[in-house]
Write an enzyme that holds these catalytic residues in place. Structure first.
Site, mmCIF file in Angstrom:
data_model
loop_
_atom_site.group_PDB
_atom_site.id
_atom_site.type_symbol
_atom_site.label_atom_id
_atom_site.label_comp_id
_atom_site.label_asym_id
_atom_site.label_seq_id
_atom_site.Cartn_x
_atom_site.Cartn_y
_atom_site.Cartn_z
ATOM 1 N N SER A 45 46.343 42.256 36.136
ATOM 2 C CA SER A 45 45.195 42.674 35.341
ATOM 3 C C SER A 45 43.898 42.259 36.031
ATOM 4 C CB SER A 45 45.324 42.100 33.921
ATOM 5 O OG SER A 45 44.484 42.781 33.026
ATOM 6 N N ASP A 170 48.786 47.780 31.648
ATOM 7 C CA ASP A 170 48.496 46.404 32.060
ATOM 8 C C ASP A 170 49.747 45.599 32.434
ATOM 9 O OD1 ASP A 170 47.530 43.711 32.136
ATOM 10 O OD2 ASP A 170 45.899 44.285 30.795
#
Length: 295
Positions: A45, A170
């Site tokens: 991320s 993500d």
């Protein structure tokens, strides 16, 4: 007294956390200022952005990415969200802003010449598997930036990203809950410098609205499952890291405070967070160098 240089045996790992990376960007700046170059770097991320910036040896970009850049009129808001582009306009942030002459110009040549191995992780929405992209998967800057974007794609607030016919969100939904320890272990590393974005005592709590996730992601049950169970994986990983720290196998950079949330847009607050993180990084530098055998 002689010390063994342990840097070449140590993996550098960056936790995700959205705009909380404004704080940990201070660590990226400090490592680069000191010429500390790890042989293996992994991020998830926002940690994927740190990975790219660290390997391109661009401390100023590491800071701007999570501070001043938030004021860019194309950064994203409810208008881009309603147009299906995301609350954070990810296509612009990751796939346009880094080109020459753009606000967040990326030093692709330096990145490409860096001898370190790297990995950034994404979550396959169909299979539920964590996928790791590395040096061989990023022959061009657009390839790299799309992978960093995929790794950073927060479900619901940002649209999923397609790469080679598969769709990703993500990487924090995956195996480690946000800290890429397992991929470093798979590559044989047994020592870790881990840059974390939550305070020492922080633990995730079970999701309060699992039915919402089941309904919203009814076509992608793997995403719903991952969101609902992420709290457990995150907490397990954190306990694993604390145990490695007790064994002397990990140095954990843990924010003294975390003054911003993952969605913070206020540039003044983000710059203040960076300043705090930079001060802590410089304060802990002697201990980090000792851990790395560089003192």
């Amino acid at each position: 007294m002689e010390h063994t240089n342990l840097l070449n045996e140590t993996a550098l790992l960056f936790e995700g956390g959205g705009m909380r990376a404004s704080y940990t960007s201070g660590m990226v700046v400090t490592l680069l200022e000191e010429g500390i170059h790890a042989p293996f770097v992994a991020g998830i991320s926002a940690g994927a952005s740190h990975t790219a910036n660290y390997l391109s040896e661009d401390g100023p970009r590491a800071r701007r990415s999570f501070t001043d850049f938030a004021a860019d009129p194309n950064f994203g808001d409810w208008r881009t969200f309603l147009r299906g582009k995301g609350l954070f306009h990810a296509e612009y942030i990751y796939e346009h802003a880094g080109y020459p002459g753009m606000p967040l110009e990326f030093d692709w040549d330096t990145f490409q010449q860096n001898p370190a191995q790297f990995r950034v992780g994404g979550f396959d929405i169909d299979s539920g598997e964590t996928v790791w992209w590395g040096n061989d998967d990023a022959p061009t800057m657009p390839d790299l930036m799309r992978q960093v974007r995929a790794s950073s794609t927060m479900p619901i607030v940002m649209p999923p990203v397609e790469i080679d016919g598969r769709t990703y969100v993500d990487g924090a939904l995956g195996t480690d809950g946000g800290v890429p320890i397992s991929i470093a272990q798979q590559h044989g590393y047994q020592r870790y410098l881990v840059i974390m974005t939550r305070e020492n005592e922080y633990r995730k709590q079970p999701e309060k609205f699992p039915k919402f996730y089941r309904a919203y992601f009814r076509k992608y049950p793997a995403v719903a499952d991952a969101l609902i169970t992420r709290w457990w994986r995150y907490n397990q990983t954190k306990e694993q890291l604390f145990e490695l720290q007790r064994q002397g196998k990990a140095y954990l950079f843990i924010p003294d405070v975390m003054p911003v949330a993952n969605g913070e847009r206020n540039v003044e607050k983000l710059n203040a967070a960076h300043t705090l993180g930079l001060a802590q990084a410089r304060r802990e530098l002697p201990a980090i160098k000792e851990f790395l055998g560089l003192d």
